[in-house]
Motif scaffolding. Structure first.
Motif, PDB file in Angstrom:
ATOM      1  N   LEU C 274      -1.055  -8.497  -0.745  1.00  0.00           N
ATOM      2  CA  LEU C 274       0.011  -7.505  -0.641  1.00  0.00           C
ATOM      3  C   LEU C 274       1.164  -7.927  -1.547  1.00  0.00           C
ATOM      4  N   SER C 275       1.646  -6.979  -2.357  1.00  0.00           N
ATOM      5  CA  SER C 275       2.786  -7.298  -3.214  1.00  0.00           C
ATOM      6  C   SER C 275       3.767  -6.142  -3.175  1.00  0.00           C
ATOM      7  N   SER C 276       4.927  -6.336  -3.773  1.00  0.00           N
ATOM      8  CA  SER C 276       5.950  -5.287  -3.755  1.00  0.00           C
ATOM      9  C   SER C 276       5.423  -4.019  -4.430  1.00  0.00           C
ATOM     10  N   LYS C 277       4.449  -4.189  -5.351  1.00  0.00           N
ATOM     11  CA  LYS C 277       3.968  -3.020  -6.087  1.00  0.00           C
ATOM     12  C   LYS C 277       2.971  -2.194  -5.281  1.00  0.00           C
ATOM     13  N   ASN C 278       2.146  -2.890  -4.459  1.00  0.00           N
ATOM     14  CA  ASN C 278       1.072  -2.121  -3.803  1.00  0.00           C
ATOM     15  C   ASN C 278       1.295  -1.925  -2.298  1.00  0.00           C
ATOM     16  N   ILE C 279       2.415  -2.448  -1.762  1.00  0.00           N
ATOM     17  CA  ILE C 279       2.509  -2.430  -0.291  1.00  0.00           C
ATOM     18  C   ILE C 279       2.642  -1.019   0.259  1.00  0.00           C
ATOM     19  N   ASP C 280       3.233  -0.093  -0.541  1.00  0.00           N
ATOM     20  CA  ASP C 280       3.349   1.288  -0.059  1.00  0.00           C
ATOM     21  C   ASP C 280       1.966   1.909   0.133  1.00  0.00           C
ATOM     22  N   GLN C 281       1.064   1.691  -0.870  1.00  0.00           N
ATOM     23  CA  GLN C 281      -0.293   2.223  -0.730  1.00  0.00           C
ATOM     24  C   GLN C 281      -1.037   1.504   0.387  1.00  0.00           C
ATOM     25  N   GLN C 282      -0.903   0.158   0.394  1.00  0.00           N
ATOM     26  CA  GLN C 282      -1.658  -0.636   1.346  1.00  0.00           C
ATOM     27  C   GLN C 282      -1.245  -0.359   2.792  1.00  0.00           C
ATOM     28  N   ALA C 283      -0.033   0.159   2.976  1.00  0.00           N
ATOM     29  CA  ALA C 283       0.423   0.442   4.338  1.00  0.00           C
ATOM     30  C   ALA C 283      -0.521   1.417   5.028  1.00  0.00           C
ATOM     31  N   GLY C 284      -1.187   2.246   4.244  1.00  0.00           N
ATOM     32  CA  GLY C 284      -2.120   3.193   4.836  1.00  0.00           C
ATOM     33  C   GLY C 284      -3.529   2.632   5.004  1.00  0.00           C
ATOM     34  N   SER C 285      -3.702   1.351   4.638  1.00  0.00           N
ATOM     35  CA  SER C 285      -5.034   0.745   4.686  1.00  0.00           C
ATOM     36  C   SER C 285      -5.556   0.667   6.112  1.00  0.00           C
ATOM     37  N   LYS C 286      -6.899   0.635   6.218  1.00  0.00           N
ATOM     38  CA  LYS C 286      -7.477   0.598   7.557  1.00  0.00           C
ATOM     39  C   LYS C 286      -7.650  -0.817   8.085  1.00  0.00           C
ATOM     40  N   ASP C 287      -7.453  -1.821   7.173  1.00  0.00           N
ATOM     41  CA  ASP C 287      -7.574  -3.225   7.559  1.00  0.00           C
ATOM     42  C   ASP C 287      -6.601  -3.546   8.695  1.00  0.00           C
TER      43      ASP C 287
END
Lengths: 314, 351, 354
Positions: C274-287
């Motif tokens: 997780l990084s500042s660049k991808n955390i917005d997208q990753q917030a929707g991750s199912k993990d």
């Protein structure tokens, strides 16, 4: 009159109350921070080395007390040598300002203005950079005189019992003046000399023209007029402010901490850092400088009385 | 032509030693000045977006000052708010200039200073009139040097008058206390007083109560300056002829009236020149706060040198420091000289 | 007299108030985190840039705590501290966090009343010498040597007998140095200088044969200060362990937890990718681990007494540990080394956030 005593008693009480407030807080703070107050730490092993011990043996296994003693000795060395050179240079600058040579007088005046109007700390940084950066490595040491080596490790010169030899990394044997010592000395001397120069100039100017003429008219040569008339008269005016310049030089030597000369303040600083004994450290610095100040004042007072015009007082 | 030759003979070659001195100075100038001019101007780099051009060059890197001057002058103060410390600097310099005029030596000068300093505090802290609040940890650079010196003087001055009067008091306890304080402070280096404020003072206060670093340093400078100023004021008090005291007493004035209306106005006027000199000393001494980690002018200049890209240009940085300090101190010492030569101080003494 | 008692009484009241509050309450009340950083400014760790904004790895830790507490990484005020001031400043409450490249030792952890929350930089003390050193052997050499006949390079710290060593005072560095030389039966001459630019000047101008400080510092000063970096070598001996980390006051466990887990969150985020660049997208991750981390499920934030998006805010506004490292330290020539993640051969290891 009774009112006076009430005021004074109140003053004492207030001072006592503030003092008590500080002391009780300090005791509490030291307790919570587990710092044992007192000077017991002085006998513990210091654990650090000192670069310049002024011919006194010191190793990391020695005590803080010995380390501080070496710091004191270093302060004393630089102050004592500084006072001598600052007086000589200051006299030269003061007399140059009065010189009939226009160029010399202006140069001396410019020197005084520049030096007096820039903080000593800036000047020390400057001198240290100049000295450390412009001298060669020990391998290519300059030899201005046979047996004297000038390099960025300082000046190594022979003493009656040993001569400097380059071995391993550095010179061994002989005596060495380090660049830190040199930078501090040059900084202190040039700075103080500018102030002393002004004092000397004012002193000489204060001797009235009439007195000088009188000296010539009774047949004194220029030299003896200076020796027997101008100098004794000027010295009376010069000595008191000179005293405070000597004091300033001694106190300013504490800026050594900024360029790495191991003076008393620098070593006390390291000690405070390692032991947390801030109160004791500052107390030691203050006590030492107070002693130095009072000694210089006492000596100069004695000297001042000696140079005072004899026969005028009685 | 003859006139020039005559001047030269009289001023540069009047005797053998004089001629020798002239030649030595000329030779030194010939050896030192051209290389310096080469370094400082001819070969110098004035513009360089990063330090690359400077690394190649043989001369001075003034681009370093260009890059860092905002930080050197204003420290960590919020970048877009730099106009506030800049304005505060102008106000402070204006206050000094105004105080230098003889016309303004009246009781209301104190009032002007109070208003001026309040204005500066308001500008620097903000929090009113829509100005953003800026905590004093962020103050730095030239304005911090000026603030430490000016506020130091402003607070030390009244304290020093009390100390000087106390030293001449007939109450033995009061006199002894004042003498002890003055001599103690004057006997130790400023650095030890600063150490005291920086590492000892927090131990003196109850835990949980803290005084911030700037205030601690300011307090140390005030206490230090007051001792030196007290001696200056005492010099002024001693220069007042005894008959002035007697006359005031004969008029039936109380101690407070005698002091405020007769003695102090005269004594202070007599000590203006040495007061200015003490102030120059204080101004230079503020550079020592660097040792206790405050961002004054010298400190911001040194911190600028920590930037890896620019850290090799120490000489340029220190010359810049010299120049700024010199500009301020020289102006003040020129003024103090002006006062000594036929200034109002003289006039008072004759009256 | 009366006024004096009133003043004393007023002071007592202030004291009473100051003690009643926990650090978190006090921080929330005043609206910012007061962070003690290195006032001498160390590039890469904490130093103001040309615009006067504090930047660096230690500064990012302060920003992370502010992001966790307030959801705003900018709610930090910095106090520059010297080596002597740092512990007193924390003890007296002048600062809430000490994030000033401070070595974690047992003395500091116990008797100084600090609690180190972890390590944000693993370091060790080393030596740097010029590569083409004019070493004339450790034995007292003949005069012929003085003329520069035998010149061999130095390859080990064991060859440094008699050397002049540049060192900064008041830290563990100075003590380690003399311990090492004593242990190996060697002598040296220290040149002790307070500030980094001066001490580096002294070394690079040849005033000393050796410069010693933490290896990280050696690397960065060689990269930035050496006229020719390849002319200086760092000797293989690392003579001490220097785990640098942030510290808080003893006795406030809640605040201790917050600072500790703010540090761990940045390390854990790097491991989770997780990084500042991808955390917005990753917030929707199912993990589910990511879900817990960003605060979409569970109540980890509440357990700390913070908003549930505390970790999300840290990563969004400050970035993960690797990002901080790359921004501040990589340009200075630092490699990750010991400071890489445990999965990549380093020591950076965060306990699970669950």
């Amino acid at each position: 009159m009774k009112r006076d005593w009430i005021y004074q008693a109140a003053l004492l009480a207030a001072a006592g109350l503030v003092f008590w407030f500080f002391v009780s807080n300090t005791a509490q703070n030291l307790e919570t921070r587990k710092i044992a107050s007192g000077f017991g730490f002085l006998w513990r092993e210091a654990g650090f080395e000192i670069g310049e011990t002024g011919a006194i043996a010191f190793s990391a296994a020695d005590s803080y007390l010995r380390a501080l003693g070496i710091g004191l000795w270093n302060t004393f060395r630089v102050a004592a040598i500084g006072v001598v050179f600052a007086t000589l240079l200051g006299a030269l600058v003061g007399l140059s300002r009065l010189s009939p040579n226009w160029l010399l007088a202006k140069l001396a005046a410019a020197y005084v203005e520049v030096i007096r109007n820039v903080p000593l700390l800036v000047q020390l940084f400057f001198w240290y950079a100049v000295i450390a950066e412009n001298l060669p490595d020990p391998g290519e040491a300059l030899q201005p005189l046979a047996g004297v080596f000038l390099s960025n490790r300082g000046i190594a010169f022979p003493t009656p019992w040993s001569t400097p030899v380059l071995s391993g990394f550095n010179f061994t044997g002989g005596a060495v003046l380090s660049p830190e010592f040199a930078a501090l000395l040059v900084g202190l001397v040039t700075y103080t000399a500018a102030f002393i120069g002004e004092i000397v100039r004012a002193g000489v100017l204060s001797v009235g023209r009439g007195q000088v003429d009188a000296a010539y008219s009774i047949g004194l040569t220029r030299r003896s007029a200076l020796r027997f008339v101008v100098l004794p008269l000027a010295l009376r005016l010069i000595v008191p402010p000179l005293t405070s310049q000597y004091l300033n030089l001694a106190k300013n030597s504490s800026l050594a901490v900024a360029i790495g000369y191991p003076d008393l303040v620098s070593i006390a600083n390291t000690t405070m850092n390692q032991t947390g004994q801030a109160i004791e450290g500052v107390a030691i610095i203050m006590a030492v400088f107070l002693t130095i100040s009072l000694s210089i004042s006492a000596f100069m007072n004695w000297y001042n009385q000696r140079v005072a015009l004899k026969g005028v007082r009685q | 032509m003859n006139a020039i030759a005559g001047w030269l003979r009289a001023n540069l070659f009047s005797s053998w030693p004089s001629a020798l001195a002239t030649l030595v100075i000329a030779w030194l100038a010939w050896r030192l000045v051209p290389p310096f001019v080469d370094w400082a101007f001819v070969e110098a780099v004035w513009r360089s977006p990063n330090s690359d051009a400077c690394r190649e060059a043989q001369g001075a890197c003034w681009a370093f000052i260009g890059e860092k001057h905002r930080f050197m002058l204003f420290g960590t103060y919020p970048f877009e708010q730099h106009w506030r410390p800049a304005l505060a600097t102008l106000i402070l310099v204006g206050l000094w200039g105004f105080s230098a005029l003889r016309r303004s030596w009246h009781w209301w000068l104190g009032l002007v200073w109070t208003v001026g300093l309040a204005l500066i505090a308001m500008l620097m802290w903000g929090g009113v009139f829509g100005l953003r609040y800026v905590e004093n940890e962020r103050w730095g650079g030239l304005i911090l040097t000026l603030i430490l010196a000016s506020f130091g003087m402003a607070f030390a001055f009244p304290l020093s008058i009390l100390l000087a009067l106390g030293r001449r008091s007939r109450l033995p306890v009061l006199r002894a206390a004042c003498v002890a304080y003055i001599e103690l402070i004057r006997g130790v280096p400023l650095i030890s007083v600063l150490f005291m404020a920086s590492v000892m003072l927090p131990l003196f206060l109850p835990s949980g109560l803290t005084i911030d670093k700037l205030l601690r340093a300011q307090l140390a400078l005030v206490l230090f300056a007051a001792a030196y100023l007290a001696e200056v004021v005492r010099g002024g008090l001693q220069a007042i002829p005894h008959h002035q005291y007697e006359a005031a007493e004969a008029l039936g004035l109380s101690f407070a009236q005698r002091t405020l209306h007769v003695i102090l106005p005269q004594a202070l006027r007599l000590s203006i020149a040495p007061l200015v000199n003490t102030f120059i000393g204080l101004f230079k001494d503020t550079s020592l706060v660097l040792i206790i980690g405050l961002f004054d002018l010298l400190s911001t200049i040194k911190v600028s040198l920590q930037d890896p890209a620019w850290s090799r240009f120490g000489i340029e940085a220190y010359l810049f420091a010299c120049l700024v300090y010199f500009a301020f101190c020289y102006a003040m010492s020129a003024y103090s000289r002006h006062l000594e030569h036929g200034g109002p101080g003289r006039r008072m003494r004759q009256s | 007299m009366k006024t004096l008692f009133a003043v004393a009484a007023a002071l007592t009241v202030v004291v009473g108030n100051a003690h009643a509050q926990s650090t978190l309450d006090a921080v929330v009340k005043k609206g910012y985190v007061q962070c003690g950083v290195n006032g001498g400014a160390v590039a890469g760790f904490s130093a103001p840039d040309s615009q006067g904004v504090w930047k660096g790895l230690d500064v990012d830790l302060c920003r992370a705590v502010a992001a966790a507490v307030f959801g705003d990484a900018n709610k930090v005020r910095y106090t520059g501290l010297t080596a002597q001031q740092r512990f007193t400043a924390l003890q007296s409450g002048e600062v809430d966090i000490l994030s000033r490249n401070t070595t974690w030792t047992i003395t500091r952890d116990t008797s100084l009343g600090l609690n180190f929350v972890g390590v944000n930089f693993y370091d060790g003390q080393g030596f740097m010498v010029p590569a083409n050193f004019r070493a004339k052997g450790a034995k007292p050499a003949a005069k012929a040597d003085a003329k520069g006949a035998a010149r061999t390079g130095i390859t080990s710290a064991k060859q440094l007998n008699g050397a002049t060593v540049c060192v900064q005072p008041g830290t563990t560095t100075e003590l380690n140095l003399s311990d090492y030389f004593r242990a190996n039966g060697m002598t040296f001459k220290p040149v002790v200088i307070e500030t980094l630019p001066e001490v580096l000047n002294a070394y690079f101008s040849g005033r000393c044969d050796v410069f010693t400080t933490d290896v990280s510092g050696l690397v960065s000063s060689r990269a930035s200060r050496a006229p020719k970096p390849e002319e200086h070598i760092i000797l293989p001996e690392v003579i001490s362990k220097e785990p640098l980390g942030p510290a808080v006051r003893h006795g406030d466990d809640r605040w201790f937890d917050i600072v500790k887990w703010s540090l761990f969150a940045t390390i854990e985020a790097e491991e989770m990718g997780l990084s500042s660049k991808n955390i917005d997208q990753q917030a929707g991750s199912k993990d589910p681990a990511v879900q817990r981390f960003v605060g979409a499920t569970g109540d980890i934030g509440k357990m700390l007494g913070l908003d549930n998006k505390w970790a999300f805010n840290i990563i969004k506004q400050v970035g993960n540990y690797g990002e901080s490292y790359d921004t501040h330290l990589k340009p200075l020539g630092f490699t990750r080394g010991l400071n890489n993640l445990w999965t990549k051969g380093g020591l950076m290891y965060a306990p699970p956030i669950r």
